[in-house]
Design an enzyme around this catalytic site. Structure first.
Site, PDB file in Angstrom:
ATOM      1  N   ASP A   1       0.831  -1.214   0.000  1.00 41.05           N
ATOM      2  CA  ASP A   1       0.000   0.000   0.000  1.00 41.05           C
ATOM      3  C   ASP A   1       0.863   1.261   0.000  1.00 41.05           C
ATOM      4  OD1 ASP A   1      -2.375   1.404  -0.014  1.00 41.05           O
ATOM      5  OD2 ASP A   1      -2.543   1.438   2.174  1.00 41.05           O
ATOM      6  N   ASN A  18     -11.109  -2.298  -5.096  1.00 37.33           N
ATOM      7  CA  ASN A  18     -10.323  -1.368  -5.917  1.00 37.33           C
ATOM      8  C   ASN A  18     -10.998  -1.000  -7.241  1.00 37.33           C
ATOM      9  OD1 ASN A  18      -7.162  -2.721  -4.763  1.00 37.33           O
ATOM     10  ND2 ASN A  18      -8.163  -0.846  -4.114  1.00 37.33           N
TER      11      ASN A  18
HETATM   12  C1  IPE Z   1      -5.371  -2.583  -0.040  1.00 39.95           C
HETATM   13  O1  IPE Z   1      -5.049  -1.262  -0.271  1.00 39.95           O
HETATM   14  C2  IPE Z   1      -5.421  -3.334  -1.334  1.00 39.95           C
HETATM   15  C3  IPE Z   1      -4.147  -3.532  -1.996  1.00 39.95           C
HETATM   16  C4  IPE Z   1      -2.971  -3.206  -1.540  1.00 39.95           C
HETATM   17  C5  IPE Z   1      -4.223  -4.193  -3.268  1.00 39.95           C
HETATM   18  P1  IPE Z   1      -6.157  -0.141  -0.427  1.00 39.95           P
HETATM   19  O2  IPE Z   1      -5.454   1.124  -0.651  1.00 39.95           O
HETATM   20  O3  IPE Z   1      -7.154  -0.541  -1.434  1.00 39.95           O
HETATM   21  O4  IPE Z   1      -6.856  -0.178   1.013  1.00 39.95           O
HETATM   22  P2  IPE Z   1      -7.710   0.933   1.771  1.00 39.95           P
HETATM   23  O5  IPE Z   1      -8.746   1.448   0.830  1.00 39.95           O
HETATM   24  O6  IPE Z   1      -6.752   2.006   2.165  1.00 39.95           O
HETATM   25  O7  IPE Z   1      -8.273   0.221   2.960  1.00 39.95           O
HETATM   26  C1  IPE Z   2      -1.537   0.189  -3.382  1.00 42.47           C
HETATM   27  O1  IPE Z   2      -1.291   1.567  -3.423  1.00 42.47           O
HETATM   28  C2  IPE Z   2      -1.786  -0.399  -4.741  1.00 42.47           C
HETATM   29  C3  IPE Z   2      -3.183  -0.792  -4.979  1.00 42.47           C
HETATM   30  C4  IPE Z   2      -4.144  -0.781  -4.110  1.00 42.47           C
HETATM   31  C5  IPE Z   2      -3.484  -1.235  -6.317  1.00 42.47           C
HETATM   32  P1  IPE Z   2      -2.467   2.605  -3.457  1.00 42.47           P
HETATM   33  O2  IPE Z   2      -2.846   2.868  -4.859  1.00 42.47           O
HETATM   34  O3  IPE Z   2      -3.590   2.152  -2.579  1.00 42.47           O
HETATM   35  O4  IPE Z   2      -1.783   3.867  -2.828  1.00 42.47           O
HETATM   36  P2  IPE Z   2      -2.399   4.891  -1.793  1.00 42.47           P
HETATM   37  O5  IPE Z   2      -2.867   4.092  -0.624  1.00 42.47           O
HETATM   38  O6  IPE Z   2      -3.516   5.599  -2.486  1.00 42.47           O
HETATM   39  O7  IPE Z   2      -1.269   5.790  -1.437  1.00 42.47           O
HETATM   40 MG    MG Z   3      -4.024   2.435  -0.634  1.00 50.87          MG
END
Ligand code: IPE
Ligand code: IPE
Ligand code: MG
Length: 249
Positions: free
Chosen positions: A28, A76
């Site tokens: 993340d 997502n």
């Molecule tokens: C969790 O990250 C999912 C992945 C890393 C694929 P998110 O960014 O989607 O999670 P939330 O929304 O902060 O809980």
């Molecule tokens: C994790 O990084 C990757 C996926 C969930 C695909 P994020 O895209 O959630 O990055 P932040 O949390 O918005 O910084």
């Molecule tokens: Mg994220």
């Protein structure tokens, strides 16, 4: 070539320290990494792919047997279409570029989650990656794509209910091993260690059943800046913990 590298890296974890058999990672912070640099979120995902490569190599080098990487959740899909499309494109790029090394490393590639909703080209890419590594015998790397733990549990319960309905299974026979065997992770031991980067301390619908006794490791670094040494630091933290599983020391 990889074997000699493996020996030198292994020394970075103190001798005798237990290495987790299965590590699960919530990658993340890609978006925030890009935003603080004034870059589009896609740049963060691109950089995140490099971190993923680093962590896979490090895990293999230290002898982790199973590695599960959370790459796309069932939630997502709420993101902008363009960002989602870019993520599938990156996935294809990753397998095109890295498959050779993964084969050389004897890695087995698996996927969990409902991949039937991915673009056809991505589905083909992941099928190919699975096929090309299915006879390997080394570390198993599972990519969680369109994965959601609640959906996985609901699907398992439906499958069990059907077996009960058909008389194949009695309700009294249902126990935790029956439920585990109906999950997409069937046959894979539960994670010993769960890592989440980016400072957020939540599970976000990842392996809810399987992490019942996992050690949790939260790290403030954003995913694109999480590299080999950070992974080894997580392993060291794991190695210092006392796991009691409800019992006594
Ligand atoms: C969790 O990250 C999912 C992945 C890393 C694929 P998110 O960014 O989607 O999670 P939330 O929304 O902060 O809980
Ligand atoms: C994790 O990084 C990757 C996926 C969930 C695909 P994020 O895209 O959630 O990055 P932040 O949390 O918005 O910084
Ligand atoms: Mg994220």
């Amino acid at each position: 070539m990889f074997k000699s590298k493996a020996r030198s890296v292994r020394l970075q974890i103190p001798e005798g320290m237990p290495v987790p058999q299965h590590v699960a990672v919530i990658m993340d912070g890609n978006g925030r990494w890009a935003t603080v640099r004034g870059l589009p979120r896609m740049a963060g995902h691109h950089a995140g792919m490099g971190a993923m490569r680093d962590v896979i190599r490090a895990a293999d080098d230290v002898g982790v047997k199973f590695l599960t990487m959370y790459a796309f959740s069932t939630e997502n899909w709420k993101r902008p279409r363009q960002e989602i499309q870019y993520l599938w494109q990156l996935l294809e790029e990753f397998f095109l570029r890295d498959i050779k090394e993964l084969i050389e490393r004897n890695v087995v590639i698996r996927f969990i989650g409902d991949t039937t909703h991915l673009p056809l080209a991505s589905q083909k890419t992941i099928e190919r990656a699975k096929e090309m590594t299915c006879s390997n015998t080394g570390m198993v790397v599972q990519f969680a794509l369109n994965y959601g733990s609640r959906l996985e549990i609901v699907e398992a319960i439906k499958a069990i209910a059907k077996r009960v309905e058909s008389g194949e299974l009695s309700p009294d026979d249902i126990d935790d091993s029956v439920l585990s065997s109906h999950l997409s992770t069937a046959g894979i031991p539960d994670p010993d260690l769960l890592i989440r980067t980016s400072g957020d301390q939540r599970i976000s619908n990842f392996l809810l059943w399987q992490i019942a006794y996992a050690e949790l490791y939260f790290c403030d670094k954003l995913w694109p800046e999480f590299h080999r040494e950070d992974f080894l630091a997580a392993l060291e933290s794991y190695g210092r913990r006392e796991r009691r599983f409800g019992g006594l020391k």
